[in-house]
Scaffold this active site. Structure first.
Site, PDB file in Angstrom:
ATOM      1  N   GLU A  48      17.919 -15.069 -21.795  1.00  0.00           N
ATOM      2  CA  GLU A  48      18.842 -13.970 -22.078  1.00  0.00           C
ATOM      3  C   GLU A  48      18.586 -12.898 -21.020  1.00  0.00           C
ATOM      4  O   GLU A  48      17.517 -12.301 -20.980  1.00  0.00           O
ATOM      5  CB  GLU A  48      18.598 -13.406 -23.482  1.00  0.00           C
ATOM      6  CG  GLU A  48      18.976 -14.409 -24.567  1.00  0.00           C
ATOM      7  CD  GLU A  48      18.536 -13.984 -25.953  1.00  0.00           C
ATOM      8  OE1 GLU A  48      18.382 -12.768 -26.200  1.00  0.00           O
ATOM      9  OE2 GLU A  48      18.325 -14.883 -26.788  1.00  0.00           O
ATOM     10  N   ASP A  59      18.070  -0.526 -29.191  1.00  0.00           N
ATOM     11  CA  ASP A  59      16.794  -0.928 -28.619  1.00  0.00           C
ATOM     12  C   ASP A  59      15.701   0.108 -28.813  1.00  0.00           C
ATOM     13  O   ASP A  59      15.960   1.310 -28.781  1.00  0.00           O
ATOM     14  CB  ASP A  59      16.954  -1.206 -27.119  1.00  0.00           C
ATOM     15  CG  ASP A  59      17.671  -2.525 -26.874  1.00  0.00           C
ATOM     16  OD1 ASP A  59      17.127  -3.569 -27.296  1.00  0.00           O
ATOM     17  OD2 ASP A  59      18.765  -2.504 -26.290  1.00  0.00           O
TER      18      ASP A  59
END
Ligand SMILES: Cc1ncc(COP(=O)(O)O)c(C=O)c1O
Lengths: 265, 405
Positions: A48, A59
């Site tokens: 990824e 995040d």
């Protein structure tokens, strides 16, 4: 057959596939291709590749930091495509671009999906595109044979899990805990995760399932992914880089960590 | 003279939360159950007589509504053109319009059984309003605020703490409102089961822009009645400052279908629209996705969000509410920008002519009078939303005057 399907088809019954997240352009622009190839050599099944964004609101601090550094290093969408092309000269490992919608929208969804496919990208994970909004990317991705991978979380209802399954290709990404990305206490995660994965298994029947968030050791991975097809690690890799870069041998430190994640040693 | 013609009915957002091409809900899957639950509960509450009665009582007895409409006779004389009226949101408890929304959302949070409240704040006015509402209802309150804003709005930090809120300083990115909002969303993603996020402007994923507008509509509704009382008609011009756009939309919305009313929103140009140090999202921005909705954004060619600049912390934001983006594209509202310096001149003028020290955000709307008033005539009426008072900005204002005069 596409590369993502391929790795799931070739998976041994008791094997857990390992998908590794790395931010493109972190810790520097030159290393990304080498890191991807080294990850593959040391057991990664899927990559990824993070498309950095200035405001990564799903995040934690680790990936925020790596995104900031990559942007300072001068990462651009075209440079990400170049990196993928470079990897494709030597490797058939599935590559999924992962990131927020705004840079994609700015690039132009049509041009983005076309260039990504040309470079050799296999799929997309865009955490701020929930099912409600996936019309913005769906057709363009399909035209270019890019898989769109949706996420489900412990608070996702059964009916939405089914929808995520219907609207995903490649696999479905199971977020193990409600929270942002970042290393957590793996024991804590594994306690709560098993009932969630059970529910995932009964609702998601067309796609394989990969579990991510909070995995930082081989043991975590085996426990958390025991009932899944594989596991995803991101922040723990970035943290490892942060601890060793740019010291001599930082890459081999990282690669032996990767090896241990998959094989336990 | 103003006749009260109606435009075609204005009916936004649609059921997907879109205002034309703008809006939507671009949030991680984890937040979808929360915003679905919120939308359902808001739709029920807004037609629930009991909820509305309680809200009305709080607005009356606690916030101090209706706020006055003041004729600004000396400011009117100063320009010698249209009559200027001021909608006095500065007289709300805590000193700005923000409390209308904070009280509304706290009532919703209580209804939904959420006991932990989070908020983001730029100028600190929304933080203070939220901390105040939480104190009144005995709820835990955590406010995220950029480190830079904590310095320039220190008074509000002290107020929030005194009110029992925990103020968490945000050191990521530009250390201002954008980053405080990122942190608040991260908190929400992590604590979604227990936590209610009170967004402070008409931004964020659907249903927030619609809900925050609803709680501020009271501003325009009152003003419409009050100007009828004084003048027997609608005003010719409405003027408000636009950060995220909550005071503006609350003031404008009841007039949107009254075609003859010209509506103007004023953004912060910072050092100038083309200086690279600006917060003029509508003038300089391009469509993009930030904080859960699609709207105009200050961003690079690569889609990275750019740092905004304004002397006013409450306007120092690289985005704007999606409904404003739509109203701009429709041409129903005209958007302009004024600089830090022009805003500061307006602070001085309003203080000296009317005895009202406006918030720096609010002063941006007043600065536009320099451009607007020469175009008006004596039989016209300009109504301005005086969104907040300037006490919180005294440090910034004094420093500016010392450095520039
Ligand atoms: C007094 C005042 N006016 C205006 C604003 C800008 O916000 P909005 O555009 O949502 O009204 C703020 C924000 O802090 C404020 O404190």
């Amino acid at each position: 057959m596409n590369r993502i399907q391929n790795v799931f088809n070739n998976k041994k019954a008791d094997e857990k596939l390992m998908s590794l997240f790395i931010t493109a352009g972190y810790p520097d622009m030159e290393s990304t291709v080498d890191l991807i190839l080294g990850f593959e050599e040391n057991g990664a099944d899927i990559i990824e590749l993070g498309m950095p964004f200035s405001d990564p609101l799903a995040d934690g601090p680790t990936i925020q930091h790596s995104s900031d550094v990559a942007i300072q290093n001068g990462i651009t969408m075209n440079k990400i495509f170049e990196m993928v092309k470079e990897v494709r000269k030597q490797s058939e490992i599935p590559i999924i671009l992962m990131g927020y919608m705004n840079p994609v929208l700015r690039y132009g969804v049509s041009a983005f999906t076309q260039k990504a496919a040309e470079a050799g990208v296999d799929g997309l994970i865009i955490p701020d595109i929930p099912l409600e909004e996936d019309g913005i990317i769906k057709e363009h991705a399909a035209t270019n044979n890019l898989d769109v991978i949706h996420l489900v979380a412990p608070n996702t209802s059964d009916s939405r899990m089914k929808l995520a399954d219907e609207n995903s290709q490649g696999f479905v990404y199971c977020v193990s805990v409600t929270g942002v990305t970042g290393a957590r206490d793996g024991d804590e995660v594994s306690k709560s995760v098993s009932r969630f994965i059970e529910r995932v298994r009964s609702n998601i029947t067309q796609n394989p399932v990969m579990v991510g968030f909070g995995i930082k050791t081989h043991n975590d991975a085996q426990n958390i992914a025991s009932n899944a097809d594989g596991f995803i690690v991101g922040s723990a890799l970035i943290d490892t880089i942060k601890n060793h870069y740019p010291n001599e041998g930082w890459q081999s430190e990282l690669f032996s960590f990767v090896h241990s994640l998959k094989f336990g040693n | 003279m103003n006749t009260q013609t109606k435009t075609a009915t204005y009916n936004f957002p649609d059921e997907r939360g879109y205002y034309g091409q703008f809006g939507g809900k671009f949030v991680p899957e984890i937040l979808i159950p929360a915003i679905q639950e919120l939308e359902a509960e808001f739709n029920k509450a807004k037609v629930d007589p009991e909820f509305n009665a309680e809200l009305a009582e709080l607005l009356d007895e606690y916030v101090g509504r209706p706020t006055k409409l003041t004729f600004a006779n000396r400011l009117t004389e100063h320009y010698g053109k249209a009559k200027i009226y001021l909608k006095r949101e500065d007289l709300c408890h805590t000193g700005a319009h923000k409390i209308n929304n904070a009280i509304g959302q706290v009532l919703l949070a209580r209804r939904m059984g959420k006991k932990r409240i989070i908020a983001e704040t730029g100028a600190g006015q929304h933080g203070v309003a939220t901390a105040t509402a939480c104190a009144k209802f005995g709820l835990e309150c955590i406010v995220y605020m950029g480190e830079e804003d904590m310095v320039r709005q220190k008074l509000n930090v002290d107020r929030m703490r005194l009110l029992g809120a925990e103020v968490r300083n945000v050191t990521s990115g530009s250390k201002t409102l954008k980053d405080a909002t990122n942190e608040a969303i991260r908190d929400w993603v992590t604590n979604v089961d227990t936590t209610f996020y009170i967004i402070g402007s008409v931004v964020g994923p659907h249903p927030y822009p619609m809900m925050v507008r609803h709680f501020h509509e009271v501003i325009g509704n009152e003003a419409k009645e009050q100007i009828q009382h004084y003048e027997g008609r609608n005003p010719d011009y409405l003027l408000a400052c636009v950060g995220g756009g909550s005071n503006a939309i609350g003031f404008f919305y009841p007039f949107i279908e009254d075609e003859a009313v010209k509506i103007i929103g004023i953004e912060a140009a910072g050092f100038g629209v083309d200086s690279g140090k600006t917060a003029a999202t509508m003038s300089k921005g391009t469509p993009g996705i930030l904080h859960g909705s699609l709207s105009y954004l200050l961003q690079s060619d690569e889609g990275q969000i750019e740092l905004a600049h304004s002397i006013s912390a409450g306007l120092d934001y690289p985005g704007v509410g999606p409904e404003h983006a739509h109203l701009k594209d429709l041409g129903r509202v005209q958007y302009h920008a004024v600089t830090d310096e022009e805003a500061m001149d307006a602070v001085k003028l309003l203080s000296k002519t009317e005895g009202i020290i406006p918030a720096l955000e609010t002063a941006h709307a007043f600065a536009w009078l320099e451009d607007l008033m020469p175009e008006t005539s004596e039989d016209e009426i300009v109504m301005i939303n005086l969104s907040g008072r300037g006490d919180k900005d005294m440090g910034t204002i004094s420093d500016y005057i010392r450095d520039n005069d």
